[in-house]
Design an enzyme around this catalytic site. Structure first.
Site, PDB file in Angstrom:
ATOM      1  N   GLY A   1      10.282  -2.847   6.349  1.00 12.73           N
ATOM      2  CA  GLY A   1      10.364  -1.580   7.092  1.00 12.73           C
ATOM      3  C   GLY A   1      10.356  -0.392   6.170  1.00 12.73           C
ATOM      4  O   GLY A   1      11.127   0.554   6.339  1.00 12.73           O
ATOM      5  N   ALA A   2       9.477  -0.430   5.161  1.00  3.32           N
ATOM      6  CA  ALA A   2       9.579   0.496   4.034  1.00  3.32           C
ATOM      7  C   ALA A   2       8.447   1.515   3.973  1.00  3.32           C
ATOM      8  O   ALA A   2       8.454   2.387   3.119  1.00  3.32           O
ATOM      9  CB  ALA A   2       9.608  -0.304   2.731  1.00  3.32           C
TER      10      ALA A   2
ATOM     11  N   LYS B   1       0.857  -1.201   0.000  1.00  2.00           N
ATOM     12  CA  LYS B   1       0.000   0.000   0.000  1.00  2.00           C
ATOM     13  C   LYS B   1       0.882   1.236   0.000  1.00  2.00           C
ATOM     14  O   LYS B   1       2.005   1.231   0.511  1.00  2.00           O
ATOM     15  CB  LYS B   1      -0.955   0.036   1.200  1.00  2.00           C
ATOM     16  CG  LYS B   1      -0.310   0.268   2.567  1.00  2.00           C
ATOM     17  CD  LYS B   1      -0.310   1.713   3.006  1.00  2.00           C
ATOM     18  CE  LYS B   1       0.376   1.927   4.344  1.00  2.00           C
ATOM     19  NZ  LYS B   1       1.678   2.385   4.454  1.00  2.00           N
TER      20      LYS B   1
ATOM     21  N   ASP C   1      -2.235  -1.520  10.076  1.00  2.00           N
ATOM     22  CA  ASP C   1      -2.526  -1.506   8.638  1.00  2.00           C
ATOM     23  C   ASP C   1      -3.199  -2.789   8.146  1.00  2.00           C
ATOM     24  O   ASP C   1      -3.601  -2.858   6.977  1.00  2.00           O
ATOM     25  CB  ASP C   1      -1.221  -1.326   7.830  1.00  2.00           C
ATOM     26  CG  ASP C   1      -0.650   0.076   7.956  1.00  2.00           C
ATOM     27  OD1 ASP C   1      -1.413   0.999   8.297  1.00  2.00           O
ATOM     28  OD2 ASP C   1       0.560   0.233   7.715  1.00  2.00           O
TER      29      ASP C   1
ATOM     30  N   SER D   1       2.219  -6.299   7.041  1.00  2.08           N
ATOM     31  CA  SER D   1       0.770  -6.300   7.316  1.00  2.08           C
ATOM     32  C   SER D   1       0.016  -7.003   6.198  1.00  2.08           C
ATOM     33  O   SER D   1      -0.974  -7.710   6.443  1.00  2.08           O
ATOM     34  CB  SER D   1       0.250  -4.870   7.432  1.00  2.08           C
ATOM     35  OG  SER D   1       0.902  -4.203   8.476  1.00  2.08           O
TER      36      SER D   1
END
Ligand code: C5P
Length: 288
Positions: free
Chosen positions: A95-96, A11, A135, A102
């Site tokens: 970790g972006a 997302k 999320d 999620s």
């Protein structure tokens, strides 16, 4: 049927506002989230006993620190005893700010719902998912939505506009908790107008979508990682109509007026940065 493979799309946040600190330590947000077709592929099978997570990315933890593992554990607590094997083809960087973990967790919940004939409603899956991460409910719902509360109060936005995107990840991870903590010490001066963004999406007006892209977390993340400012400038130089950081970062995305411009921008960015992705809005049946 005892094995299912589910696509787990990333997302992006087309807007992101942080509107207050809550008593439970989380923050209330107001964000327009949008799924893109950069996908992990999650294969879930009912075999053996216990939960096993296999991935092709050695940096991804296999045990309970993995959100897909925790999703399986939550579902097992819900119903019955069986072994679960989860195999993740990892394409979304870690970790972006792209909700990769999620989305994997959401894929596991959806796969187990079908494999185990649990007949869970969206609401039940979302409640279970929220215990894993803020999320996860959006990843279960998909498409485009206004997210409020921790991110779990979702209003679907019918958006027919297919966005042509280039995503650039600088190759390091950012801690969402750290960025929220930094923000508590800063005053937010410019906030997104989510109403205008919804109208722009509904009208399919790319210029207006671009003009309303604002993420209030950029300032905090950019202060830690000035290279992100250079990436933003580079995406713009290569023809992006709008450029923004996704989530708490560090991934930066640009939206382009057409496929060709996006393809060319991807080629140019790829020469300069290690992790550059060409993506479009996610369409559920993958009929690109
Ligand atoms: O929900 P999730 O585990 O993804 O959140 C990671 C961290 O980000 C939380 O521990 C919290 O510090 C912060 N967070 C927040 N408000 C949100 C979402 C996340 O403060 N709405």
């Amino acid at each position: 049927m005892d094995e299912i493979t589910v696509a787990a799309p990333a997302k992006i946040n087309l807007t992101l506002d942080v509107v207050g600190l809550r008593n439970d330590g989380y923050h209330n947000i107001e964000s327009i989230m949008h799924q893109v077709d950069l996908c992990d592929y999650v294969t879930v099978s009912l075999v053996g006993d216990g939960i096993e997570v296999i991935t092709d990315n050695s940096e991804l933890p296999g045990g309970s620190a993995n959100l897909a593992f925790r999703a399986a554990r939550q579902v097992l607590a819900y119903r019955a005893k069986t072994g679960i094997r989860i195999s993740i083809e990892k394409n979304i960087p870690l970790g972006a700010g792209l909700a990769g973990g999620s989305s994997d967790a959401a894929a596991v919940i959806q796969a187990l719902n079908r494999l185990m004939d649990l007949d869970l409603s969206y609401e039940q899956m979302a409640a279970l998912g929220l215990e894993i991460g803020s999320d996860v409910p959006f990843c279960l719902m998909g498409g485009t939505a206004l997210a409020q509360g921790r991110g779990e109060i979702l209003t679907a936005i019918p958006a027919n506009q297919i966005l042509e995107l280039v995503l650039c990840n600088p190759g390091f991870e950012v801690s969402t908790a750290q960025i929220f903590a930094l923000m508590d010490r800063e005053e937010i001066t410019v906030r997104p107008d989510n109403r205008q963004m919804v109208l722009a999406l509904q009208a399919g007006d790319l210029g207006s979508i671009a003009d309303h892209m604002i993420n209030v977390m950029e300032q905090a993340t950019f202060s830690l990682h000035p290279v992100l400012g250079q990436i933003k400038a580079a995406l713009t130089e290569n023809g992006a109509r709008g450029v923004l950081m996704s989530g708490s970062g560090p991934t930066i995305f640009g939206i382009y007026p057409d496929r060709e411009t996006a393809d060319q921008a991807w080629q140019m960015m790829n020469k300069r940065y290690p992790r550059v992705y060409r993506a479009s809005s996610y369409r559920r049946n993958g009929d690109q």
